[in-house]
Design a protein around this motif. Structure first.
Motif, PDB file in Angstrom:
ATOM      1  N   HIS A   4      63.731  11.088  82.074  1.00 18.11           N
ATOM      2  CA  HIS A   4      62.045  11.417  81.697  1.00 18.11           C
ATOM      3  C   HIS A   4      62.029  13.058  81.546  1.00 18.11           C
ATOM      4  N   LEU A   5      62.903  13.710  82.312  1.00 22.02           N
ATOM      5  CA  LEU A   5      62.787  15.183  82.000  1.00 22.02           C
ATOM      6  C   LEU A   5      63.479  15.557  81.147  1.00 22.02           C
ATOM      7  N   GLU A   6      64.567  14.851  80.578  1.00 25.60           N
ATOM      8  CA  GLU A   6      65.347  15.147  79.163  1.00 25.60           C
ATOM      9  C   GLU A   6      64.448  14.760  77.968  1.00 25.60           C
ATOM     10  N   LYS A   7      63.302  13.797  78.294  1.00 23.02           N
ATOM     11  CA  LYS A   7      62.480  13.617  76.989  1.00 23.02           C
ATOM     12  C   LYS A   7      61.573  14.551  77.008  1.00 23.02           C
ATOM     13  N   GLY A   8      60.910  15.054  78.337  1.00 22.52           N
ATOM     14  CA  GLY A   8      59.919  16.127  78.092  1.00 22.52           C
ATOM     15  C   GLY A   8      60.440  17.398  77.529  1.00 22.52           C
ATOM     16  N   THR A   9      61.813  17.581  78.045  1.00 26.31           N
ATOM     17  CA  THR A   9      62.489  19.078  77.243  1.00 26.31           C
ATOM     18  C   THR A   9      62.562  18.854  76.141  1.00 26.31           C
ATOM     19  N   GLU A  10      62.931  17.753  75.458  1.00 25.20           N
ATOM     20  CA  GLU A  10      63.106  17.545  74.104  1.00 25.20           C
ATOM     21  C   GLU A  10      61.853  17.627  73.353  1.00 25.20           C
ATOM     22  N   ALA A  11      60.727  16.971  73.706  1.00 24.82           N
ATOM     23  CA  ALA A  11      59.262  17.191  73.308  1.00 24.82           C
ATOM     24  C   ALA A  11      58.820  18.615  73.259  1.00 24.82           C
ATOM     25  N   GLU A  12      59.167  19.185  74.377  1.00 25.82           N
ATOM     26  CA  GLU A  12      58.739  20.423  74.335  1.00 25.82           C
ATOM     27  C   GLU A  12      59.364  21.519  73.110  1.00 25.82           C
ATOM     28  N   GLN A  13      60.685  21.311  73.104  1.00 24.65           N
ATOM     29  CA  GLN A  13      61.463  22.139  71.877  1.00 24.65           C
ATOM     30  C   GLN A  13      60.917  21.549  70.588  1.00 24.65           C
TER      31      GLN A  13
END
Length: 118
Positions: A4-13
């Motif tokens: 979920h943190l990886e997805k959040g970081t990707e979404a922010e980028q």
């Protein structure tokens, strides 16, 4: 890193790049103050914009803007207030939400809520 943190970081980028494509100027990401974090800080047409990014793979559990509740908004506002004083910003500000949606085929879509709260 948790998925979920990886997805959040990707979404922010993805949101950052999308907003830059709309003429926003990137200032900072993941600004932290005490228990609050502001995902993205940008400037658009002279306005300092604090952006909360929410990722969703579908809308079965609700839309992005529904996940920025009162408590979350208050934390973001407090962090933004600290940032404004820290940077000595004296012009307008705004709080936006950007929903990043990935469908079953992997296609990305964005939903931008300008001036979403204060």
């Amino acid at each position: 890193m948790a998925e979920h943190l990886e997805k959040g970081t990707e979404a922010e980028q993805l949101a950052k790049e999308w907003l830059e494509g709309k003429g926003y100027e990137f200032v900072e990401a993941n600004y932290r103050h005490k228990h609050a974090e502001i995902d993205l800080i940008l400037v658009h047409r002279g306005i300092l914009v604090f952006v909360e990014v929410k990722f969703r793979s579908g809308t079965g559990y609700g839309y992005a803007e529904e996940f920025v509740d009162y408590r979350k908004r208050q934390l973001i506002i407090r962090a933004a207030d600290h940032y404004i004083h820290e940077k000595d910003w004296h012009r307008d500000i705004r709080f936006d939400i950007v929903g990043v949606y990935r469908d079953r085929n992997g296609r990305i879509a964005f939903k931008h809520f300008e001036d979403a709260f204060y």
